[in-house]
Design a protein around this motif. Structure first.
Motif, PDB file in Angstrom:
ATOM      1  N   GLU A   1     -49.140   2.716 -36.942  1.00 42.22           N
ATOM      2  CA  GLU A   1     -49.553   2.475 -35.560  1.00 42.22           C
ATOM      3  C   GLU A   1     -48.434   1.841 -34.740  1.00 42.22           C
ATOM      4  O   GLU A   1     -48.220   2.205 -33.575  1.00 42.22           O
ATOM      5  N   SER A   2     -47.706   0.918 -35.348  1.00 42.83           N
ATOM      6  CA  SER A   2     -46.615   0.268 -34.621  1.00 42.83           C
ATOM      7  C   SER A   2     -45.473   1.235 -34.347  1.00 42.83           C
ATOM      8  O   SER A   2     -44.844   1.188 -33.283  1.00 42.83           O
ATOM      9  N   HIS A   3     -45.187   2.137 -35.280  1.00 44.60           N
ATOM     10  CA  HIS A   3     -44.136   3.133 -35.064  1.00 44.60           C
ATOM     11  C   HIS A   3     -44.465   4.047 -33.888  1.00 44.60           C
ATOM     12  O   HIS A   3     -43.565   4.474 -33.152  1.00 44.60           O
ATOM     13  N   LEU A   4     -45.752   4.348 -33.716  1.00 40.93           N
ATOM     14  CA  LEU A   4     -46.156   5.227 -32.623  1.00 40.93           C
ATOM     15  C   LEU A   4     -45.850   4.613 -31.258  1.00 40.93           C
ATOM     16  O   LEU A   4     -45.562   5.337 -30.293  1.00 40.93           O
ATOM     17  N   LYS A   5     -45.907   3.289 -31.184  1.00 42.02           N
ATOM     18  CA  LYS A   5     -45.792   2.585 -29.902  1.00 42.02           C
ATOM     19  C   LYS A   5     -44.370   2.181 -29.543  1.00 42.02           C
ATOM     20  O   LYS A   5     -44.096   1.845 -28.389  1.00 42.02           O
TER      21      LYS A   5
ATOM     22  N   PRO B   1     -40.653   2.945 -28.848  1.00 42.46           N
ATOM     23  CA  PRO B   1     -39.628   3.974 -28.611  1.00 42.46           C
ATOM     24  C   PRO B   1     -38.289   3.667 -29.278  1.00 42.46           C
ATOM     25  O   PRO B   1     -37.483   4.581 -29.487  1.00 42.46           O
ATOM     26  N   LYS B   2     -38.036   2.402 -29.620  1.00 42.55           N
ATOM     27  CA  LYS B   2     -36.790   2.024 -30.262  1.00 42.55           C
ATOM     28  C   LYS B   2     -36.834   2.220 -31.780  1.00 42.55           C
ATOM     29  O   LYS B   2     -35.805   2.107 -32.446  1.00 42.55           O
TER      30      LYS B   2
ATOM     31  N   GLY C   1     -42.398  10.226 -30.394  1.00 38.36           N
ATOM     32  CA  GLY C   1     -42.345  10.723 -29.025  1.00 38.36           C
ATOM     33  C   GLY C   1     -43.527  10.246 -28.205  1.00 38.36           C
ATOM     34  O   GLY C   1     -44.543   9.792 -28.744  1.00 38.36           O
ATOM     35  N   PRO C   2     -43.420  10.348 -26.873  1.00 39.43           N
ATOM     36  CA  PRO C   2     -44.479   9.830 -25.990  1.00 39.43           C
ATOM     37  C   PRO C   2     -45.826  10.522 -26.164  1.00 39.43           C
ATOM     38  O   PRO C   2     -46.860   9.914 -25.882  1.00 39.43           O
TER      39      PRO C   2
ATOM     40  N   TRP D   1     -35.297  10.527 -41.000  1.00 39.19           N
ATOM     41  CA  TRP D   1     -34.181  11.195 -41.682  1.00 39.19           C
ATOM     42  C   TRP D   1     -33.390  12.067 -40.709  1.00 39.19           C
ATOM     43  O   TRP D   1     -32.163  12.161 -40.803  1.00 39.19           O
ATOM     44  N   GLU D   2     -34.084  12.687 -39.794  1.00 46.64           N
ATOM     45  CA  GLU D   2     -33.412  13.541 -38.823  1.00 46.64           C
ATOM     46  C   GLU D   2     -32.470  12.729 -37.941  1.00 46.64           C
ATOM     47  O   GLU D   2     -31.350  13.163 -37.641  1.00 46.64           O
ATOM     48  N   ARG D   3     -32.917  11.535 -37.531  1.00 46.41           N
ATOM     49  CA  ARG D   3     -32.072  10.683 -36.694  1.00 46.41           C
ATOM     50  C   ARG D   3     -30.865  10.155 -37.472  1.00 46.41           C
ATOM     51  O   ARG D   3     -29.843   9.804 -36.882  1.00 46.41           O
ATOM     52  N   ALA D   4     -30.996  10.120 -38.797  1.00 45.84           N
ATOM     53  CA  ALA D   4     -29.876   9.677 -39.630  1.00 45.84           C
ATOM     54  C   ALA D   4     -28.937  10.835 -39.963  1.00 45.84           C
ATOM     55  O   ALA D   4     -27.923  10.635 -40.646  1.00 45.84           O
ATOM     56  N   GLY D   5     -29.286  12.034 -39.497  1.00 44.27           N
ATOM     57  CA  GLY D   5     -28.422  13.184 -39.714  1.00 44.27           C
ATOM     58  C   GLY D   5     -28.811  14.080 -40.870  1.00 44.27           C
ATOM     59  O   GLY D   5     -28.027  14.949 -41.282  1.00 44.27           O
TER      60      GLY D   5
END
Length: 439
Positions: free
Chosen positions: A245-249, A251-252, A258-259, A306-310
């Motif tokens: 739930e916290s990850h959903l909210k 943006p950082k 995503g929104p 993982w995608e953001r880490a490449g």
């Protein structure tokens, strides 16, 4: 006659421009009227009717329709499989000459559940083929090879799928098909991935509490709902649910989906009521939507991390299942991820959680109910509507549950309430059956 023509000609010349225009318009209307009346008469007399004709190939079409079918037949499963093998051989041969039609026939036959439909479809195409001798010759060669290797009567090549409990579990999963597909749509996650996690968890539960669960999974064919430490049909911990739930909210967060998904798991209450609501979501035995939503979020959030880490792991279902099992704390992006997770013993053979999910994902089992998506994760552009959010928040049943937190009570000092002795699940009449899985 010449005199009359001359008089008419002179009369036309002597008329004013306005009168000439009027006469022309009247003449056009008269012609239009004659045309309409003529067309109506032509139609009424039947000149426009296409009386049809008997197709020159009608006998051929009749022969196709009268070909053998397996519907309402008494063939054994082995005999049906043997016929499928023969049809595959025909498709292989047919594809060498007519690849487009062979592909279409393969797709169509897979949904017919009747191997003899291949014969009919190939025969129907044959109506437009002058010479099938090359096809027939190739098919004979293929059949000669097959005859040298007779079909072996062996069970499913995947050992843990050979027991009766797998057939019962499949039926229980299909009963939740609509909820799983909806959870996939709302989260942008391929439903087949959600099912892979579900199967790993249910197989683990069945073989951990075998004597208890086989009373209900076999006869009643329902999914087991955990209610101690890990909750629901997919074993989601309360702490994990809060993290999701916290990850959903945020943006950082590296897990931010995503929104579109920020309000996916919102509450209409706060404080202690919210804690109770979170618990009720997960242990609901009548409606498992929230279990699937939290599961899908773990898969999606881990993939995003993982995608953001490449590293793109969207094409590694074995890794996704493993990370679902081991949790966020052990999700460390790296170039060489491996399959693993909890050990699960089935029929005296040990598997990992990731391998169980991997086996199912690529087995073809339940592919008609949970087909493969071309893209396993779909990014959401539009925010969830008020109607969708209301549907999600209204998906908690009013059913009996064990008191929240009772698992922390010392059982040797305080007897648990009677309701704790039951695993609640539902049958066709929406009545509960079974006992809660307290582990």
């Amino acid at each position: 006659m010449t005199s009359l023509f001359s008089k008419a000609k002179n009369s036309w010349r002597n008329r004013s421009v306005g009168r000439k225009v009027f006469d022309i318009i009247v003449g056009l209307f008269a012609l239009a009227g004659f045309a309409i009346i003529g067309a109506w008469a032509f139609y009424q007399l039947g000149f426009t009717k296409n009386r049809g004709a008997v197709d020159k190939n009608y006998r051929y079409m009749l022969s196709v329709n009268e070909m053998e079918a397996l519907k309402d037949s008494t063939f054994t499963q082995e005999q049906v499989q043997e016929r499928w093998i023969k049809q595959y051989a025909k498709l292989v041969a047919f594809s060498r000459f007519f690849p487009t039609n062979a592909q279409l026939i393969t797709q169509g036959a897979s949904f017919s559940h009747d191997p003899m439909m291949v014969d009919r479809m190939i025969r129907a195409c044959g109506m437009y083929i002058d010479d099938l001798s090359e096809y027939d010759n190739l098919l004979q060669e293929i059949n000669k090879v097959l005859d040298r290797y007779p079909q072996k009567e062996q069970p499913n090549v995947i050992p843990w799928m050979q027991g009766a409990e797998w057939d019962a579990l499949k039926e229980a999963i299909v009963r939740d098909k609509a909820l799983i597909i909806e959870a996939g749509r709302l989260t942008g996650v391929e439903p087949r991935l959600i099912v892979g996690c579900l199967i790993g968890e249910q197989i683990r539960l069945f073989n951990t509490k075998r004597e208890t669960f086989k009373k209900y999974l076999g006869p009643v064919k329902v999914l087991s709902v955990q209610s101690q430490f890990s909750y629901g049909v997919n074993g989601i911990k309360i702490s994990t649910a809060k993290t999701i739930e916290s990850h959903l909210k945020d943006p950082k967060s590296e897990y931010y989906m995503g929104p579109r998904y920020e309000h996916l798991l919102d509450y209409t209450v706060t404080g202690e009521a919210q804690e109770n609501e979170r618990y009720n979501r997960l242990v609901d035995y009548r409606n498992h939507l929230y279990s699937y939503l939290y599961t899908a979020c773990i898969l999606h959030q881990t993939k995003v991390q993982w995608e953001r880490a490449g590293y793109d792991i969207s094409d590694r279902p074995d890794v996704l299942f493993t990370l679902f099992n081991v949790g966020f704390a052990q999700s460390v992006p790296k170039p060489d991820p491996v399959c693993g997770g909890s050990h699960i013993k089935v029929h005296d053979q040990v598997y990992t959680f990731g391998a169980i999910g991997f086996d199912f994902y690529y087995s073809g089992e339940l592919a008609e109910d949970f087909p493969f998506w071309r893209q396993r994760f779909i990014p959401g552009d539009k925010e969830l509507t008020a109607e969708e959010l209301a549907y999600i928040q209204g998906s908690v049943s009013n059913c009996k549950r064990p008191p929240r937190g009772w698992e922390y009570v010392k059982k040797d000092s305080i007897a648990p309430p009677p309701v704790q002795e039951r695993i609640y699940s539902y049958d066709d009449d929406d009545e509960y059956a079974g006992t809660y899985a307290n582990e």
